[in-house]
Write a protein that holds these residues in place. Structure first.
Motif, PDB file in Angstrom:
ATOM      1  N   UNK A 129       4.315  22.794  -4.995  1.00  0.00           N
ATOM      2  CA  UNK A 129       3.039  22.320  -5.538  1.00  0.00           C
ATOM      3  C   UNK A 129       3.251  21.129  -6.474  1.00  0.00           C
ATOM      4  N   UNK A 130       4.319  21.189  -7.267  1.00  0.00           N
ATOM      5  CA  UNK A 130       4.627  20.076  -8.175  1.00  0.00           C
ATOM      6  C   UNK A 130       5.016  18.836  -7.365  1.00  0.00           C
ATOM      7  N   UNK A 131       5.746  19.046  -6.269  1.00  0.00           N
ATOM      8  CA  UNK A 131       6.090  17.928  -5.379  1.00  0.00           C
ATOM      9  C   UNK A 131       4.819  17.290  -4.823  1.00  0.00           C
ATOM     10  N   UNK A 132       3.884  18.123  -4.410  1.00  0.00           N
ATOM     11  CA  UNK A 132       2.585  17.617  -3.921  1.00  0.00           C
ATOM     12  C   UNK A 132       1.902  16.780  -4.999  1.00  0.00           C
ATOM     13  N   UNK A 133       1.973  17.220  -6.251  1.00  0.00           N
ATOM     14  CA  UNK A 133       1.319  16.483  -7.342  1.00  0.00           C
ATOM     15  C   UNK A 133       1.960  15.121  -7.549  1.00  0.00           C
ATOM     16  N   UNK A 134       3.268  15.009  -7.277  1.00  0.00           N
ATOM     17  CA  UNK A 134       3.921  13.705  -7.409  1.00  0.00           C
ATOM     18  C   UNK A 134       3.356  12.717  -6.401  1.00  0.00           C
ATOM     19  N   UNK A 135       3.242  13.146  -5.145  1.00  0.00           N
ATOM     20  CA  UNK A 135       2.730  12.227  -4.131  1.00  0.00           C
ATOM     21  C   UNK A 135       1.238  11.937  -4.336  1.00  0.00           C
ATOM     22  N   UNK A 136       0.519  12.886  -4.929  1.00  0.00           N
ATOM     23  CA  UNK A 136      -0.855  12.602  -5.339  1.00  0.00           C
ATOM     24  C   UNK A 136      -0.858  11.498  -6.391  1.00  0.00           C
ATOM     25  N   UNK A 137       0.069  11.581  -7.341  1.00  0.00           N
ATOM     26  CA  UNK A 137       0.171  10.553  -8.386  1.00  0.00           C
ATOM     27  C   UNK A 137       0.501   9.187  -7.788  1.00  0.00           C
ATOM     28  N   UNK A 138       1.389   9.169  -6.811  1.00  0.00           N
ATOM     29  CA  UNK A 138       1.731   7.900  -6.157  1.00  0.00           C
ATOM     30  C   UNK A 138       0.503   7.319  -5.468  1.00  0.00           C
ATOM     31  N   UNK A 139      -0.301   8.164  -4.816  1.00  0.00           N
ATOM     32  CA  UNK A 139      -1.533   7.701  -4.185  1.00  0.00           C
ATOM     33  C   UNK A 139      -2.483   7.135  -5.231  1.00  0.00           C
ATOM     34  N   UNK A 140      -2.581   7.783  -6.389  1.00  0.00           N
ATOM     35  CA  UNK A 140      -3.461   7.299  -7.456  1.00  0.00           C
ATOM     36  C   UNK A 140      -2.988   5.939  -7.952  1.00  0.00           C
ATOM     37  N   UNK A 141      -1.692   5.758  -8.106  1.00  0.00           N
ATOM     38  CA  UNK A 141      -1.154   4.447  -8.488  1.00  0.00           C
ATOM     39  C   UNK A 141      -1.555   3.400  -7.455  1.00  0.00           C
ATOM     40  N   UNK A 142      -1.408   3.738  -6.178  1.00  0.00           N
ATOM     41  CA  UNK A 142      -1.758   2.790  -5.114  1.00  0.00           C
ATOM     42  C   UNK A 142      -3.250   2.457  -5.129  1.00  0.00           C
ATOM     43  N   UNK A 143      -4.085   3.442  -5.411  1.00  0.00           N
ATOM     44  CA  UNK A 143      -5.522   3.204  -5.455  1.00  0.00           C
ATOM     45  C   UNK A 143      -5.872   2.204  -6.560  1.00  0.00           C
ATOM     46  N   UNK A 144      -5.191   2.289  -7.683  1.00  0.00           N
ATOM     47  CA  UNK A 144      -5.422   1.321  -8.764  1.00  0.00           C
ATOM     48  C   UNK A 144      -4.913  -0.066  -8.365  1.00  0.00           C
ATOM     49  N   UNK A 145      -3.712  -0.092  -7.794  1.00  0.00           N
ATOM     50  CA  UNK A 145      -3.078  -1.366  -7.450  1.00  0.00           C
ATOM     51  C   UNK A 145      -3.861  -2.121  -6.385  1.00  0.00           C
ATOM     52  N   UNK A 146      -4.418  -1.386  -5.412  1.00  0.00           N
ATOM     53  CA  UNK A 146      -5.075  -2.018  -4.262  1.00  0.00           C
ATOM     54  C   UNK A 146      -6.598  -2.032  -4.371  1.00  0.00           C
ATOM     55  N   UNK A 147      -7.116  -1.653  -5.512  1.00  0.00           N
ATOM     56  CA  UNK A 147      -8.567  -1.452  -5.627  1.00  0.00           C
ATOM     57  C   UNK A 147      -9.357  -2.712  -5.251  1.00  0.00           C
ATOM     58  N   UNK A 148      -8.983  -3.850  -5.818  1.00  0.00           N
ATOM     59  CA  UNK A 148      -9.768  -5.075  -5.610  1.00  0.00           C
ATOM     60  C   UNK A 148      -9.834  -5.473  -4.138  1.00  0.00           C
ATOM     61  N   UNK A 149      -8.688  -5.436  -3.458  1.00  0.00           N
ATOM     62  CA  UNK A 149      -8.682  -5.838  -2.058  1.00  0.00           C
ATOM     63  C   UNK A 149      -9.362  -4.792  -1.190  1.00  0.00           C
ATOM     64  N   UNK A 150      -9.271  -3.523  -1.579  1.00  0.00           N
ATOM     65  CA  UNK A 150      -9.929  -2.466  -0.796  1.00  0.00           C
ATOM     66  C   UNK A 150     -11.451  -2.525  -0.925  1.00  0.00           C
ATOM     67  N   UNK A 151     -11.939  -3.040  -2.029  1.00  0.00           N
ATOM     68  CA  UNK A 151     -13.386  -3.225  -2.175  1.00  0.00           C
ATOM     69  C   UNK A 151     -13.891  -4.191  -1.107  1.00  0.00           C
ATOM     70  N   UNK A 152     -13.074  -5.173  -0.788  1.00  0.00           N
ATOM     71  CA  UNK A 152     -13.448  -6.159   0.235  1.00  0.00           C
ATOM     72  C   UNK A 152     -13.288  -5.581   1.637  1.00  0.00           C
ATOM     73  N   UNK A 153     -12.133  -4.927   1.874  1.00  0.00           N
ATOM     74  CA  UNK A 153     -11.805  -4.470   3.231  1.00  0.00           C
ATOM     75  C   UNK A 153     -12.403  -3.112   3.587  1.00  0.00           C
TER      76      UNK A 153
END
Length: 314
Positions: free
Chosen positions: A64-88
């Motif tokens: 479960x903790x391992x799952x939370x790590x990859x959830x955290x990585x997804x959250x980081x990616x969502x912040x990093x890619x937010x501007x371009x994803x708003x367009x695409x």
């Protein structure tokens, strides 16, 4: 992708769930669970005192903790890619405003606390230190190593720098499973396998047919062409299977030939899918490639688990 049916007025938990369905589906949990279990049996490889060997009940929490790590990585990616994803992808749950980045920050903060506390309780200072090293690298990924504008144009280098976190993740998971773990050849092979597997899947999912290409979205087929990108996936999936077999050989598992034959058979299915895509690059073909590579990756981890539990040093 089908638009998720959830509105701005739905309860927050439902909107968060819709975001997860869209960007972090429950099916992904299988990969994270198997990755941890593979790291655990590798970390305990050779232990014979009866307390460190095999799998343990605490591994359920570790999964479960391992799952939370990859959830955290997804959250980081969502912040990093937010501007371009708003367009695409303006239809997505996050980009349409049905949840916000603040909601994800809160979710991410909870994941951070859970991981750090669990690391400390299970592996003490060593666990906390290894987690901190891994998290520091994740933060560097989040700011794209302070050279995002340049790095984003170097697509292969971008993927390499981001996949470099995989050996650190394996190290952390191994420490959770066995705080006394050493850098044995088998553990190093596991780190290599996680890196190659992650890199292979990353290239595969961005190797697209002409119908998928968009001016504002990068892909490896854009920079390497269909033949070049498909050849790169071919090389990486082959390297992944070789890595799987070498790891089992280093662990001196019994019936190595059986595991090797299974790995090669699945490799053959992946290659068949890649050849089909090369002849007719389509969206369906790319999705088939993703499935084939994912199965090859998952089988590799399953072979590691079964090989070490049944006939290795565990």
């Amino acid at each position: 992708m089908t638009e998720v049916s959830v509105s701005h007025t739905d309860p927050l938990w439902r909107r968060i769930g819709a975001w997860m369905d869209e960007r972090f589906p429950a099916a992904n949990a299988l990969l994270f669970l198997i990755l941890y279990l593979a790291c655990a049996v590798v970390a305990r490889e050779g232990a014979r005192d009866g307390t460190e060997s095999g799998l343990q009940w605490l591994d359920i929490l570790a999964c479960l903790v391992t799952w939370s790590l990859f959830l955290l990585i997804r959250i980081f990616d969502e912040h990093k890619d937010y501007a371009i994803d708003v367009i695409n992808h303006p239809q997505r749950v996050l980009q349409s405003g049905r949840i916000t980045l603040t909601h994800l920050k809160t979710l991410g903060a909870v994941a951070i606390v859970v991981q750090l506390v669990f690391s400390w309780l299970i592996a003490g200072e060593v666990g906390a230190m290894v987690w901190a090293i891994m998290f520091a690298y994740l933060c560097l990924m989040g700011v794209e190593f302070f050279c995002g504008e340049w790095l984003e144009k170097q697509l292969l280098l971008y993927a390499l720098t981001h996949m470099a976190i995989m050996p650190l993740i394996v190290w952390w998971l191994a420490v959770l499973a066995n705080p006394e773990v050493q850098f044995t050849p088998v553990l190093i092979a596991m780190m290599s396998l996680a890196f190659v597997s992650g890199f292979c899947f990353e290239i595969t999912r961005k190797t697209r047919g002409p119908e998928e290409e968009r001016d504002t979205v990068d892909s490896y087929t854009k920079i390497l062409g269909v033949k070049g990108a498909t050849t790169l996936v071919f090389v990486l999936v082959s390297a992944m299977v070789v890595n799987q077999i070498v790891l089992l050989w280093l662990a001196d598992v019994s019936w190595l030939i059986v595991y090797a034959v299974l790995a090669v058979l699945v490799w053959g299915l992946a290659i068949k899918s890649l050849m089909k895509f090369l002849k007719a690059p389509t969206l369906e073909g790319r999705e088939d490639n993703e499935k084939a590579v994912a199965v090859t990756m998952l089988l590799g981890y399953v072979l590691v688990i079964s090989g070490l539990l049944i006939g290795g040093g565990v």
